[in-house]
Scaffold this active site. Structure first.
Site, PDB file in Angstrom:
ATOM      1  N   TYR A 108      -9.957  10.252 -10.456  1.00 15.42           N
ATOM      2  CA  TYR A 108     -11.476   9.969 -11.213  1.00 15.42           C
ATOM      3  C   TYR A 108     -12.655  10.957 -11.092  1.00 15.42           C
ATOM      4  O   TYR A 108     -13.427  10.383 -11.826  1.00 15.42           O
ATOM      5  CB  TYR A 108     -11.873   8.830  -9.690  1.00 15.42           C
ATOM      6  CG  TYR A 108     -11.194   6.877 -10.145  1.00 15.42           C
ATOM      7  CD1 TYR A 108     -10.993   7.034 -11.812  1.00 15.42           C
ATOM      8  CD2 TYR A 108     -10.125   6.982  -9.908  1.00 15.42           C
ATOM      9  CE1 TYR A 108     -10.614   5.984 -12.096  1.00 15.42           C
ATOM     10  CE2 TYR A 108      -9.708   6.197 -10.250  1.00 15.42           C
ATOM     11  CZ  TYR A 108      -9.712   5.171 -11.282  1.00 15.42           C
ATOM     12  OH  TYR A 108      -9.158   3.784 -11.715  1.00 15.42           O
ATOM     13  N   GLU A 206      17.786   2.233   4.718  1.00 16.16           N
ATOM     14  CA  GLU A 206      17.073   2.422   3.124  1.00 16.16           C
ATOM     15  C   GLU A 206      15.955   0.623   3.527  1.00 16.16           C
ATOM     16  O   GLU A 206      14.343   1.117   3.489  1.00 16.16           O
ATOM     17  CB  GLU A 206      18.054   2.276   2.533  1.00 16.16           C
ATOM     18  CG  GLU A 206      17.173   1.602   0.428  1.00 16.16           C
ATOM     19  CD  GLU A 206      18.463   1.758  -0.061  1.00 16.16           C
ATOM     20  OE1 GLU A 206      19.877   1.699   0.252  1.00 16.16           O
ATOM     21  OE2 GLU A 206      17.521   0.836  -0.869  1.00 16.16           O
ATOM     22  N   ASP A 258      22.312   0.771   1.084  1.00 21.16           N
ATOM     23  CA  ASP A 258      22.939  -0.460   0.899  1.00 21.16           C
ATOM     24  C   ASP A 258      24.268  -0.040   0.109  1.00 21.16           C
ATOM     25  O   ASP A 258      24.311   1.132  -0.415  1.00 21.16           O
ATOM     26  CB  ASP A 258      22.044  -1.144  -0.616  1.00 21.16           C
ATOM     27  CG  ASP A 258      21.445  -2.072   0.825  1.00 21.16           C
ATOM     28  OD1 ASP A 258      21.010  -2.478   1.611  1.00 21.16           O
ATOM     29  OD2 ASP A 258      20.107  -2.688  -0.115  1.00 21.16           O
TER      30      ASP A 258
END
Lengths: 373, 799
Positions: A108, A206, A258
């Site tokens: 910006y 995780e 996982d």
């Protein structure tokens, strides 16, 4: 502790001074090119999959020898170099004033620059430019005082640190001085110093659900584990702090995710580095990190509840078989087994055997197997 | 010169009808019926047509006499009528001719000529006279003066519409300020609704006749419109020519054959056609014989020692001494072996030649019978069926794909050999094709090996190549004329033979140079190009197509381009949509040439003028009013090639312009970006702002020229940043005298300023310098030539 890549440790300048100097050097390079009547240009390693090499020595992924040149010879190239010089000036001033900003703010801010040509067209352009500057100066984004928008992940465990905050030095015990949420890793983890610890190993987790389960069950306390929450694909700060815990405190690092192909890649980026930040692999990756699970063999041995593998899961597993990072007997066996059973399981699937199963049985068994405890 | 009528598109019917039934209908009636075809269908149109006929006649007349045309056209309202005056500086018309030129339709010197002229039929001006007399009832007023005449002659005349004969009402001497020339004054019912067409016609006439001066005065103009001469060069004088062999039709050929005095076809060809000499005539007659008689298959002669050819010949000779017989037989055999392939004709020639040799050496006569027997024996030996099969197999095998089954090829060869049933193995090409078909069909069946169209044609071609032209005499002209098929064979032969394009001295193309000149004169554009094609032939008439394009500048943008069509230097202003030239221009995909063209067909758009000129001894028009070129394929092809050639020039111009534009934009962006970059790096490094000019020059492949003076030494430097060598002309204008500059620079003083000129050649990437001593305060102004301004960076020289 130096934060620069490949710079002598016995340098008494501050990281800010060194970072600023590198930026000025880059500007001087452009200066000399122009003054010498040459076309200003910037040479960078080609940042594509095809130019990523596995560095056998350090066990991480780094850029190869191919380079691309960004030159003022074309209108597009000239604009990029102009933006680079504006960004260099901005960063140099920010360091001089000891301030910091986010990547989004830089984007910006470019709107306010006095040259319309220098404004970024989107944030990905400014993000990429900052990465380019990291590469050519050898200074990390953190040392430019640039931080990402999202807040860092957390860690909890028997570790005492000193953090240099804007409001002075803070000494924090990451178990006793923090709530259940744990200690939030700052964007530049090099501002913290490890004072004391009683940790046996680092357990990088995780998912938030599993991290909370471990804390609730007092795993950090009982097992002297330093639990680091990865929050999915880990941020640079998380990976950096993990590496420092391993390198400086000699703690073994294990990664608990996982049991699916995407989670193996999370392990991969902790252990070997990622393509996007391959220039920082030596600074971010912990090649010694070990994988706890969920392993495909766990699915079988613990008879975990599963989901079937989707097509994209299968493709991802197959491409991992081609990936040199995963070309070890261990991974080949596990991945082939998973393709064979056609199933995947989440960390929380362990709850099928009781809420304490993970802390009482699974982790101790696995960590024992891995010689971590 | 034999006279015959060429095809004139739709016009042929009119002219023929007119010629045949001239007494049956009155000319006025004819005119009434055909005035739309002659361009007099409305008052507006009639005026333009009358101007056009008058001006065309005037231009032709002046040019024929070698004068640069100076033509004055005036239109004036006179009561209910318009009065048209066309005046020229031509040679004038003799007193006897005036009535016929203006008062008799179809009178003219050009109708039967193969020569390029504006008018062709002799209808034009007299039709205007007739129109004027029919609408206003007034006679045409003619003033004419030839160079020889002291005074001009004045005529008032009308056309006797019953007889198509001029009727002179008044004839008198008069004074006229022109030394020679003709003036015609016609009063007619008309209007000025076609003012634009009239202006277009006159303006376009000026474009393609840059050697003419034309002035137009009409009631709508405050002052007359003048088109000045752009060149003093008259168009080349045209010559009359005979028809070209590639351009005649069968009917025409038969007419020519019937009318000629020539006895032989060869003589006929050389006499009646252009571009036919002895050699070409022989090639045509050979091709004619091939079609008329067929050709004789020639076979590979047996090698010495492996055949009984000489023995067979010797055996066939009776009642001669054995020495002479042996010599004759060996001679025949040797001669045949001298051929790659020998035909029956070659055997006959060999026997004749051998007989002559032996007669000379041995004094023994080898008469016709002996020779015939010898020929029969030699031919039999040559065409031994086993040998032919091998020979034919080789031909077929070479002509067909290697993938063909060998047995099938052998089978085909075997069957083919049997087909040569003529005793001399004569066959036309069509015969050969039928042999191949009749042989290939059963082979396909027996061997299950396809012989497709291509394979068959290849075999025919190979066989045809092995045949030889026969020695028979070419049929006589009268035999050819008397038989349509034979004449058709001759025509085919003429078309199949390559013959030089017709001479172009019968044509007067404007030339590319003058087309461009004409466009420059009338259109204010950025870019001009023009093309003149080589002459081609249609219907026996040579023609040349020229094209020109003007682009950009003040030309109007935002609509379709302007298409200017010309035939024999006459602008075609009506019936654009019916014209072959328009069709061709619309058919071209102009998007390939960087012009806009929605959908890729139709008129292209953009600020451009496209000019097409067709010059011919006979331009085929769609009608007698000569407004549109007929769709003749040969002409369309040439128009397309000419326009495309010009369009390619346009394209490279536009490409160059685009690349210069891109370059300019790049330079604009870079001359903004690089200084900003220099500012930033100077802030960051805290050093003085670096110069970016040289980096910029290098990026832009520019040539940089700089002049510096330091401590009384001036350095003039040329840096070539481009990738090719540059010839640069630098002039430094100094306000102080340079001291002893090097010889390669020239110095001229003028009003207290010193002009130092230097013309270095700088290789790619190199820098050259010139140094000399000069006053320390001297300053110089630089002028640089030889480099496009877009590519030039001049620095440090300004005062």
């Amino acid at each position: 502790m130096s934060t620069d890549v490949g710079v002598d440790d016995d340098d008494d300048r501050t990281p800010e001074e060194r970072a600023r100097e590198r930026l000025v050097d880059l500007a001087a390079q452009f200066y000399d090119q122009m003054a010498g009547g040459d076309v200003p240009e910037l040479r960078l390693p080609t940042r594509s999959k095809s130019n990523i090499e596995y560095d056998e020595e350090s066990g991480v992924w780094v850029y190869g020898d191919r380079t691309s040149t960004r030159s003022a010879n074309s209108v597009g190239g000239a604009r990029k170099l102009l933006k680079a010089t504006y960004a260099v000036e901005f960063l140099a001033r920010q360091l001089e004033q000891n301030r910091s900003s986010t990547l989004r703010e830089l984007y910006y801010l470019s709107e306010s620059w006095d040259s319309e040509e220098a404004a970024f067209s989107d944030q990905s352009e400014s993000d990429k430019l900052v990465e380019d500057l990291e590469i050519v100066t050898g200074v990390t984004r953190e040392d430019f005082h640039m931080r990402p928008e999202e807040s860092g992940a957390t860690l909890i465990g028997p570790l005492e640190i000193v953090e240099q905050t804007r409001r002075g030095e803070r000494r924090i015990h990451c178990q006793e001085d923090v709530g259940e949420g744990g200690y939030q890793i700052p964007n530049n983890p090099d501002t913290i110093e490890f004072v004391d610890h009683d940790c046996a190993f680092v357990l990088a987790v995780e998912t938030g659900g599993m991290r909370d389960r471990l804390v609730e069950n007092g795993f950090d306390d009982e097992m002297a584990a330093l639990v680091v929450h990865l929050k999915g694909q880990p941020a640079r700060a998380t990976r950096r702090v993990t590496k420092r815990l391993h390198d400086e405190l000699g703690l073994p690092v294990v990664v608990f995710t996982d049991g699916d192909p995407w989670s193996y890649r999370i392990y991969g980026s902790v252990a070997y580095g990622s393509i996007k930040s391959a220039h920082l692999s030596k600074y971010l990756a912990t090649p010694e990190a070990q994988f706890v699970g969920i392993q495909p063999s766990d699915i079988v041995s613990y008879d975990l509840p599963t989901d079937p593998l989707s097509d994209s899961d299968v493709n991802a597993l197959e491409s991992e078989l081609e990936d040199p990072r995963f070309q070890t007997d261990y991974w080949e066996d596990q991945i082939e087994l998973q393709l064979d059973i056609g199933k995947k399981a989440e960390q929380q699937a362990l709850a099928a055997r009781g809420l304490d199963f993970v802390t009482d049985t699974y982790l101790p068994e696995r960590l024992d197997e891995m010689d971590v405890i | 010169m034999t006279s015959f009528q060429t095809e004139l598109g739709g016009g042929a019917g009119v002219a023929e009808e007119l010629a045949e039934s001239q007494r049956a209908i009155s000319i006025a009636e004819f005119f009434e019926k055909n005035k739309h075809m002659l361009g007099f269908d409305s008052g507006a149109r009639a005026l333009v047509t009358a101007v056009k006929e008058g001006v065309d006649n005037s231009l032709d007349a002046a040019e024929e006499a070698g004068h640069l045309p100076d033509i004055y056209v005036e239109i004036r309202e006179v009561g209910d009528y318009y009065r048209l005056v066309v005046e020229d500086n031509g040679p004038g018309i003799t007193r006897e001719q005036v009535p016929r030129v203006f008062g008799k339709l179809l009178y003219g010197s050009r109708f039967h000529k193969r020569e390029q002229n504006r008018g062709q039929q002799g209808i034009g001006i007299s039709a205007a006279v007739l129109y004027s007399q029919l609408t206003s009832g007034k006679p045409a007023k003619i003033t004419s003066r030839t160079q020889e005449q002291d005074r001009a002659r004045y005529f008032e005349l009308v056309v006797d519409t019953d007889e198509n004969e001029p009727e002179v009402r008044v004839e008198d001497g008069t004074t006229w300020d022109r030394a020679h020339g003709t003036r015609i004054e016609l009063e007619m019912e008309a209007n000025m609704r076609s003012r634009q067409a009239l202006h277009d016609y006159v303006a376009q006439t000026a474009v393609v006749n840059p050697h003419a001066r034309v002035e137009l005065r009409e009631p709508g103009l405050d002052e007359s419109l003048k088109f000045e001469r752009a060149t003093d060069q008259l168009p080349a004088e045209t010559e009359e020519i005979r028809p070209h062999p590639h351009g005649v039709e069968l009917g025409q050929l038969i007419k020519l054959l019937e009318a000629t005095d020539s006895y032989s076809v060869s003589g006929f060809l050389q006499e009646e056609f252009t571009r036919v000499g002895t050699k070409t005539a022989r090639r045509v007659t050979d091709a004619f014989r091939d079609r008329y008689f067929g050709r004789e298959m020639a076979w590979t002669p047996p090698r010495a020692g492996v055949s009984s050819l000489a023995d067979d010949v010797a055996e066939a000779v009776a009642n001669k001494t054995s020495e002479a017989t042996a010599a004759f037989a060996d001679d025949v055999a040797d001669r045949l072996r001298g051929h790659d392939r020998a035909s029956h004709g070659a055997v006959v020639r060999a026997a004749d030649a051998a007989a002559a040799d032996v007669e000379a050496a041995h004094g023994e006569t080898f008469g016709a019978t002996v020779r015939e027997n010898a020929v029969a024996a030699a031919w039999a030996a040559l065409t031994d069926p086993d040998r032919l099969r091998t020979d034919c197999y080789r031909l077929v095998d070479e002509a067909t794909s290697t993938r063909k089954d060998d047995d099938a090829v052998e089978g085909l060869a075997e069957r083919l050999v049997e087909k040569f049933d003529d005793s001399r193995h004569r066959a036309t090409r069509a015969d050969l094709r039928s042999y191949v078909d009749r042989s290939a069909d059963p082979v396909e069946e027996a061997f299950d090996e396809p012989f497709g169209e291509t394979a068959r044609e290849n075999v025919v071609e190979a066989l045809w190549d092995a045949t030889r032209t026969v020695d028979d005499d070419v049929p006589r002209v009268r035999d050819v004329a008397g038989d349509r098929d034979t004449a058709s064979n001759l025509l085919e032969a003429m078309r199949a033979t390559e013959i030089l394009s017709p001479p172009t001295d019968c044509l007067a193309p404007i030339t590319a140079e003058l087309v461009e000149e004409g466009l420059r004169k009338e259109y204010d554009a950025d870019f001009y190009t023009a093309v003149t094609r080589d002459a081609e032939v249609h219907g026996g008439d040579p023609f040349v197509v020229e094209a020109g394009i003007a682009y950009g500048g003040e030309l109007e943008d935002g609509g379709p381009v302007d298409l200017l069509r010309f035939a024999n230097r006459v602008p075609l202003v009506y019936q654009r949509g019916a014209c072959a030239v328009t069709d061709v221009v619309k058919r071209i995909d102009w998007r390939n040439y960087e012009l806009t063209q929605p959908g890729g067909s139709g008129m292209p758009q953009g600020p451009a003028v496209v000019l097409v000129h067709v010059a011919s001894t006979n331009v085929p028009f769609t009608s007698e009013s000569k407004d549109a070129v007929a769709n003749v394929p040969e002409i369309e092809d040439e128009v397309e090639l000419a326009v495309r050639e010009a369009a390619r020039d346009l394209k490279s111009h536009l490409k160059r312009r685009q690349s210069l534009n891109r370059r300019r934009r790049k330079r604009e962006v870079l001359s903004e970006v690089l200084p900003q970059m220099a500012d930033k790096v100077s802030t960051v490094t805290d050093r003085e702002r670096p110069e970016v000019e040289r980096a910029l020059a290098r990026i832009m492949n520019n040539v940089g020229v700089a002049h510096e003076v330091a401590d009384g030494t001036a350095t003039l430097r040329v840096r070539n940043h481009s990738d090719r060598s540059e010839e640069v002309e630098v002039t430094a204008i100094l306000d102080a005298e340079p001291d002893d500059p090097p010889d390669r620079a020239g110095v001229v003083e003028m009003d207290g300023e010193w002009f130092l000129t230097w013309e270095p050649s700088v290789d790619a990437g190199e820098t050259v310098e010139l140094t000399y001593d000069v006053d320390a305060d001297a300053s110089a102004e630089l002028q640089v030539d030889g480099v496009a301004p877009e590519r030039l960076t001049v620095a440090g020289g300004g005062r």
